[in-house]
Scaffold this motif. Structure first.
Motif, PDB file in Angstrom:
ATOM      1  N   GLU A 169       0.826  -1.200   0.000  1.00 36.01           N
ATOM      2  CA  GLU A 169       0.000   0.000   0.000  1.00 36.01           C
ATOM      3  C   GLU A 169       0.862   1.252   0.000  1.00 36.01           C
ATOM      4  O   GLU A 169       0.528   2.249  -0.640  1.00 36.01           O
ATOM      5  CB  GLU A 169      -0.931  -0.020   1.214  1.00 36.01           C
ATOM      6  CG  GLU A 169      -2.013  -1.097   1.115  1.00 36.01           C
ATOM      7  CD  GLU A 169      -2.872  -1.140   2.353  1.00 36.01           C
ATOM      8  OE1 GLU A 169      -2.580  -0.357   3.285  1.00 36.01           O
ATOM      9  OE2 GLU A 169      -3.811  -1.946   2.402  1.00 36.01           O
ATOM     10  N   TYR A 444     -13.195   0.128 -10.121  1.00 40.02           N
ATOM     11  CA  TYR A 444     -13.183   0.958  -8.913  1.00 40.02           C
ATOM     12  C   TYR A 444     -14.509   1.697  -8.751  1.00 40.02           C
ATOM     13  O   TYR A 444     -15.083   1.740  -7.652  1.00 40.02           O
ATOM     14  CB  TYR A 444     -12.032   1.948  -8.985  1.00 40.02           C
ATOM     15  CG  TYR A 444     -12.092   3.022  -7.927  1.00 40.02           C
ATOM     16  CD1 TYR A 444     -11.692   2.762  -6.623  1.00 40.02           C
ATOM     17  CD2 TYR A 444     -12.564   4.294  -8.229  1.00 40.02           C
ATOM     18  CE1 TYR A 444     -11.762   3.733  -5.641  1.00 40.02           C
ATOM     19  CE2 TYR A 444     -12.636   5.276  -7.261  1.00 40.02           C
ATOM     20  CZ  TYR A 444     -12.242   4.997  -5.970  1.00 40.02           C
ATOM     21  OH  TYR A 444     -12.318   5.958  -5.000  1.00 40.02           O
ATOM     22  N   TRP A 505     -12.881   4.038   2.121  1.00 44.55           N
ATOM     23  CA  TRP A 505     -11.603   3.933   1.400  1.00 44.55           C
ATOM     24  C   TRP A 505     -10.719   2.829   1.970  1.00 44.55           C
ATOM     25  O   TRP A 505      -9.670   2.546   1.388  1.00 44.55           O
ATOM     26  CB  TRP A 505     -10.878   5.279   1.452  1.00 44.55           C
ATOM     27  CG  TRP A 505     -11.791   6.452   1.260  1.00 44.55           C
ATOM     28  CD1 TRP A 505     -11.964   7.500   2.121  1.00 44.55           C
ATOM     29  CD2 TRP A 505     -12.663   6.712   0.152  1.00 44.55           C
ATOM     30  NE1 TRP A 505     -12.886   8.379   1.628  1.00 44.55           N
ATOM     31  CE2 TRP A 505     -13.338   7.933   0.415  1.00 44.55           C
ATOM     32  CE3 TRP A 505     -12.947   6.033  -1.038  1.00 44.55           C
ATOM     33  CZ2 TRP A 505     -14.268   8.481  -0.463  1.00 44.55           C
ATOM     34  CZ3 TRP A 505     -13.881   6.583  -1.910  1.00 44.55           C
ATOM     35  CH2 TRP A 505     -14.530   7.783  -1.624  1.00 44.55           C
ATOM     36  N   TRP A 507     -10.381  -0.235   1.521  1.00 46.50           N
ATOM     37  CA  TRP A 507     -10.859  -1.262   0.591  1.00 46.50           C
ATOM     38  C   TRP A 507     -10.437  -2.663   1.010  1.00 46.50           C
ATOM     39  O   TRP A 507     -11.053  -3.647   0.586  1.00 46.50           O
ATOM     40  CB  TRP A 507     -10.357  -0.958  -0.821  1.00 46.50           C
ATOM     41  CG  TRP A 507     -10.883   0.313  -1.393  1.00 46.50           C
ATOM     42  CD1 TRP A 507     -10.186   1.456  -1.644  1.00 46.50           C
ATOM     43  CD2 TRP A 507     -12.236   0.586  -1.772  1.00 46.50           C
ATOM     44  NE1 TRP A 507     -11.015   2.418  -2.159  1.00 46.50           N
ATOM     45  CE2 TRP A 507     -12.279   1.912  -2.241  1.00 46.50           C
ATOM     46  CE3 TRP A 507     -13.412  -0.158  -1.748  1.00 46.50           C
ATOM     47  CZ2 TRP A 507     -13.451   2.506  -2.703  1.00 46.50           C
ATOM     48  CZ3 TRP A 507     -14.579   0.434  -2.192  1.00 46.50           C
ATOM     49  CH2 TRP A 507     -14.595   1.750  -2.668  1.00 46.50           C
ATOM     50  N   GLY A 508      -9.399  -2.789   1.825  1.00 41.68           N
ATOM     51  CA  GLY A 508      -8.952  -4.105   2.232  1.00 41.68           C
ATOM     52  C   GLY A 508      -9.960  -4.861   3.072  1.00 41.68           C
ATOM     53  O   GLY A 508      -9.873  -6.083   3.202  1.00 41.68           O
ATOM     54  N   TYR A 511     -12.361  -6.042  -0.214  1.00 42.01           N
ATOM     55  CA  TYR A 511     -11.823  -6.562  -1.466  1.00 42.01           C
ATOM     56  C   TYR A 511     -10.431  -7.144  -1.233  1.00 42.01           C
ATOM     57  O   TYR A 511      -9.653  -6.626  -0.432  1.00 42.01           O
ATOM     58  CB  TYR A 511     -11.761  -5.464  -2.537  1.00 42.01           C
ATOM     59  CG  TYR A 511     -13.124  -4.980  -2.965  1.00 42.01           C
ATOM     60  CD1 TYR A 511     -13.797  -5.588  -4.016  1.00 42.01           C
ATOM     61  CD2 TYR A 511     -13.752  -3.930  -2.303  1.00 42.01           C
ATOM     62  CE1 TYR A 511     -15.051  -5.155  -4.404  1.00 42.01           C
ATOM     63  CE2 TYR A 511     -15.006  -3.499  -2.672  1.00 42.01           C
ATOM     64  CZ  TYR A 511     -15.655  -4.116  -3.729  1.00 42.01           C
ATOM     65  OH  TYR A 511     -16.902  -3.686  -4.100  1.00 42.01           O
ATOM     66  N   ARG A 513      -6.500  -8.378  -2.337  1.00 40.73           N
ATOM     67  CA  ARG A 513      -5.394  -7.641  -2.948  1.00 40.73           C
ATOM     68  C   ARG A 513      -5.489  -7.687  -4.470  1.00 40.73           C
ATOM     69  O   ARG A 513      -5.242  -6.692  -5.145  1.00 40.73           O
ATOM     70  CB  ARG A 513      -4.068  -8.223  -2.482  1.00 40.73           C
ATOM     71  CG  ARG A 513      -2.853  -7.494  -3.032  1.00 40.73           C
ATOM     72  CD  ARG A 513      -1.567  -8.187  -2.632  1.00 40.73           C
ATOM     73  NE  ARG A 513      -1.468  -8.357  -1.191  1.00 40.73           N
ATOM     74  CZ  ARG A 513      -0.448  -8.961  -0.595  1.00 40.73           C
ATOM     75  NH1 ARG A 513       0.543  -9.461  -1.331  1.00 40.73           N
ATOM     76  NH2 ARG A 513      -0.405  -9.071   0.712  1.00 40.73           N
ATOM     77  N   GLN A 515      -8.231  -7.976  -6.249  1.00 43.71           N
ATOM     78  CA  GLN A 515      -9.332  -7.116  -6.676  1.00 43.71           C
ATOM     79  C   GLN A 515      -8.946  -5.643  -6.596  1.00 43.71           C
ATOM     80  O   GLN A 515      -9.285  -4.853  -7.478  1.00 43.71           O
ATOM     81  CB  GLN A 515     -10.564  -7.396  -5.814  1.00 43.71           C
ATOM     82  CG  GLN A 515     -11.210  -8.739  -6.087  1.00 43.71           C
ATOM     83  CD  GLN A 515     -12.324  -9.043  -5.108  1.00 43.71           C
ATOM     84  OE1 GLN A 515     -12.230  -8.743  -3.910  1.00 43.71           O
ATOM     85  NE2 GLN A 515     -13.395  -9.647  -5.595  1.00 43.71           N
ATOM     86  N   ARG A 516      -8.238  -5.279  -5.544  1.00 44.32           N
ATOM     87  CA  ARG A 516      -7.828  -3.881  -5.411  1.00 44.32           C
ATOM     88  C   ARG A 516      -6.841  -3.479  -6.499  1.00 44.32           C
ATOM     89  O   ARG A 516      -6.788  -2.312  -6.899  1.00 44.32           O
ATOM     90  CB  ARG A 516      -7.219  -3.628  -4.031  1.00 44.32           C
ATOM     91  CG  ARG A 516      -8.171  -3.872  -2.878  1.00 44.32           C
ATOM     92  CD  ARG A 516      -7.680  -3.211  -1.600  1.00 44.32           C
ATOM     93  NE  ARG A 516      -6.379  -3.668  -1.186  1.00 44.32           N
ATOM     94  CZ  ARG A 516      -6.149  -4.723  -0.414  1.00 44.32           C
ATOM     95  NH1 ARG A 516      -7.178  -5.469  -0.003  1.00 44.32           N
ATOM     96  NH2 ARG A 516      -4.930  -5.055  -0.052  1.00 44.32           N
ATOM     97  N   PHE A 519      -8.407  -1.844  -9.400  1.00 41.71           N
ATOM     98  CA  PHE A 519      -8.936  -0.489  -9.242  1.00 41.71           C
ATOM     99  C   PHE A 519      -8.070   0.545  -9.946  1.00 41.71           C
ATOM    100  O   PHE A 519      -8.547   1.615 -10.316  1.00 41.71           O
ATOM    101  CB  PHE A 519      -9.036  -0.121  -7.765  1.00 41.71           C
ATOM    102  CG  PHE A 519     -10.107  -0.872  -7.018  1.00 41.71           C
ATOM    103  CD1 PHE A 519     -10.978  -1.713  -7.680  1.00 41.71           C
ATOM    104  CD2 PHE A 519     -10.234  -0.734  -5.643  1.00 41.71           C
ATOM    105  CE1 PHE A 519     -11.964  -2.403  -6.995  1.00 41.71           C
ATOM    106  CE2 PHE A 519     -11.213  -1.416  -4.943  1.00 41.71           C
ATOM    107  CZ  PHE A 519     -12.077  -2.255  -5.623  1.00 41.71           C
TER     108      PHE A 519
END
Length: 672
Positions: A169, A444, A505, A507-508, A511, A513, A515-516, A519
């Motif tokens: 991240e 996203y 926000w 997202w973890g 969703y 890793r 899937q993110r 985005f």
């Protein structure tokens, strides 16, 4: 209702206070239309928070909230049970189910359609119980009101990421992070990024005693003292005074405010303070009224028609396109894009102040201000920049998400109008027309669209910063015209539950890793922390306007003189000689009314809003149609995993049969 015995399903990562009410092990989730399409085996769960489906061979996941296989109870719009021996039955808490359901269809507010089958003979009692449990739990679910009253609220723990996830991240975000605009530091940081000389951060509303629906901090002219600023609040509806939204590097300023209060009687000193706020030596002020945009009732009606049209069998195939046009949803998208282009072109071509005005300043102003910045500010097109934009122009600005999304409790006033969803559609149109200009993808936007209905995040659970800080989701009573000294806090204090809820926000939590990673657009705009590039050529001098300090009204791409409301009961007649078009405003060095157009300023997007260019967001709205689930669009990750498993099984069967076929001298063919 008692939960089923454990041990027959994968581990269920429940939320705090979440209880499994009923479950049906052996249920199958349909992945497409028709009897011959595949389905995924697993366990259907009904909890006091959501309906969740756990695939039998689901990969391990640390996420509490699965994005594909669950739906929050308040997000369920309709529940239908079907059987081959009876007519489909719409289930409610008061209804009685008189047959054993063979299929359960869950119609969601986010356009999803989840269908579960119970064909095994031993599933009849479980299917009956879980169907009734969902109907009862959906009725009893408290979207608002009970959230924040303790452990039974919609709280969601922020799970600590692993070291690898933290490093990933950090690499993705770099120095650019999402600003929540809850602290003075965030407002100062963004103002510095914009390079807005002559503006400052004011804490005049830090205690929400000046305007309860405005954020704590406002951007106001540096030369205007807070003492003078307080004189202006009483002259605007809901006390929402003009304040800066965005500063264009060419010198233009974008402001927003509510409508002027009808009972306002400003004195000469009040007029002086207001003119210093709107003009302040920055050139003319242009009033852009939101009256040209669709009303809240228009948006709600169009969205209802669109949702009805996107259900299976809603319209004949040969009449579907005409029915889509009849919803007027795409017309509203075109109107919003055109108005945003007008304002963005004006700011890019002239040094002026543009004031967006709406009676409440909490709906269409949010949409228009955000679209203008998407068109003119490259930073807003990055992932952290877009999230910061939503935080500032929607969350902090006081957009009433609960009532606009129709998620208030049934005994609360219903003022549904999905303005935020309309904004996401407009954003998708821009991403589709300018894919290389955006650092995020359609995936996203789709995730953000669906997350707006999930009660796990503080972002969409409250109507303003004041409610978010006190943890009271119920909408505060509307304010009427009252002198500043006589205003009192109308709502009771409540416990602070917002601090227990993560922002959307994170997202973890929802969703994986992989899937993110979808985005982000690797070929799109890189993260930027600086202001957009200034135009290479300056705009026309200020004396091209009909007098310094003038006020104009922008209507249908045309400017006309407009006095302040308290100076005249009606606007002056439209004068063609002082009504240059936006094309002439964008010219460089030409005379008013000239025919030589100019190239757009660097960093400015000018989308096409003509009929064929504005399209239906099919991956969002058509997810419930069987033909869409069969592969017209990209399938879900769960569907891809199921198809991959099926292909691998067929490949292994073919490979095991190959030696025998070769020995027998027969033909080789894959098994079917």
């Amino acid at each position: 209702m008692s939960g089923a015995a454990g041990g027959r399903r994968p581990a269920f990562p429940g939320l705090p206070g979440e209880r499994v009410l009923e479950e049906a092990a052996g249920a199958r989730q349909r992945c497409g239309g028709g009897d011959g399409d595949g389905s995924v085996p697993g366990t259907l769960l009904c909890t006091n928070r959501r309906v969740a489906f756990l695939p039998a061979q689901a990969p391990g996941s640390r996420a509490f909230l699965r994005s594909e296989d669950d739906v929050a109870l308040p997000c369920i719009r309709k529940l239908v049970a079907a059987s081959s021996f009876a007519k489909p039955k719409v289930l409610t808490a008061a209804s009685t189910l008189k047959f054993i359901p063979e299929e359960l269809a869950v119609f969601c507010r986010d356009f999803r359609l989840l269908r579960f089958r119970f064909h095994e003979s031993g599933l009849a009692p479980q299917a009956f119980r879980v169907a009734n449990a969902i109907a009862q739990a959906r009725e009893a679910a408290a979207w608002l009101g009970d959230a924040g009253e303790g452990r039974e609220g919609w709280s969601c723990p922020a799970e600590a990421p692993s070291e690898d996830e933290e490093e990933e991240e950090e690499e993705e975000e770099g120095s650019a992070a999402t600003l929540l605009f809850e602290s003075l530091r965030d407002w100062e940081k963004e103002l510095k990024r914009l390079g807005a000389a002559g503006w400052r951060v004011s804490a005049v509303n830090e205690r929400f005693d000046m305007a309860p629906s405005l954020p704590r901090y406002l951007w106001v002219p540096s030369g205007l003292l807070d003492h003078d600023l307080k004189r202006i609040f009483a002259h605007f509806e809901e006390r929402r005074v003009p304040r800066l939204c965005w500063h264009h590097p060419g010198g233009g300023d974008l402001l927003r405010a509510a409508g002027f209060h009808a009972a306002s009687e400003p004195g000469s000193e009040d007029v002086r303070c207001l003119e210093a706020l709107l003009l302040g030596g920055r050139g003319p002020c242009v009033l852009a009224d939101a009256a040209e945009l669709p009303t809240l009732a228009d948006i709600q009606l169009a969205h209802l028609k669109l949702r009805a049209l996107c259900l299976p069998g809603a319209a004949a195939e040969e009449k579907w396109l005409s029915a889509l046009e009849g919803t007027r949803w795409l017309d509203h998208v075109r109107t919003c894009l055109r108005k945003a282009v007008e304002v963005a072109s004006l700011l890019a071509g002239r040094r002026c102040s543009v004031l967006l005005q709406e009676p409440s300043d909490r709906d269409l102003n949010c949409l228009l201000a955000s679209l203008v910045q998407l068109l003119g500010d490259p930073h807003a097109r990055t992932l952290p920049g877009f999230q910061s934009l939503v935080q500032r122009e929607w969350v902090a600005a006081g957009h009433p998400f609960p009532c606009r999304l129709g998620l208030l409790r049934r005994d609360s006033p219903r003022e549904e109008a999905p303005v935020f969803l309309l904004f996401l559609d407009c954003t998708w149109q821009l991403v589709r027309q300018f894919p290389a200009a955006f650092g995020f993808t359609e995936a996203y936007l789709l995730a953000l669209h669906d997350s707006s209905f999930a009660p796990y995040f503080s972002t969409f659970l409250f109507s303003c910063q004041r409610q978010r800080g006190r943890g009271s989701p119920q909408r505060s009573r509307s304010q009427t015209y009252t002198p500043v000294s006589g205003w009192r806090d109308p709502s009771p204090r409540a416990g602070n539950a917002a601090r227990e809820l993560p922002a959307v926000w994170d997202w973890g939590l929802r969703y994986s890793r992989q899937q993110r990673a979808r985005f982000r657009n690797p070929a799109g705009a890189a993260a930027s922390v600086g202001p957009p590039a200034a135009p290479r050529t300056p705009g026309r001098p200020a004396d091209a306007w009909p007098g310094a300090g003038s006020v104009f009204a922008l209507s249908k791409g045309t400017l006309s003189p407009q006095p302040f409301p308290w100076r005249s009961g009606r606007p002056p007649p439209r004068l063609s000689r002082w009504a240059p078009s936006l094309e002439s405003l964008g010219e460089r060095g030409g005379s008013p009314g000239g025919n030589r157009p100019s190239a757009p300023a660097p960093g400015l997007l000018l989308p096409c809003a003509a009929g064929p260019s504005v399209r239906l967001w099919r991956r969002c709205y058509l997810r419930g149609l069987p033909e869409a689930q069969r592969g017209r669009f990209a399938p879900s990750p769960a569907g891809l995993a199921e198809e991959l498993t099926l292909l691998q099984d067929r490949l292994r069967a073919w490979q095991s049969a190959r030696p025998r076929a070769e020995a027998a001298g027969g033909p080789l063919a894959p098994s079917r």
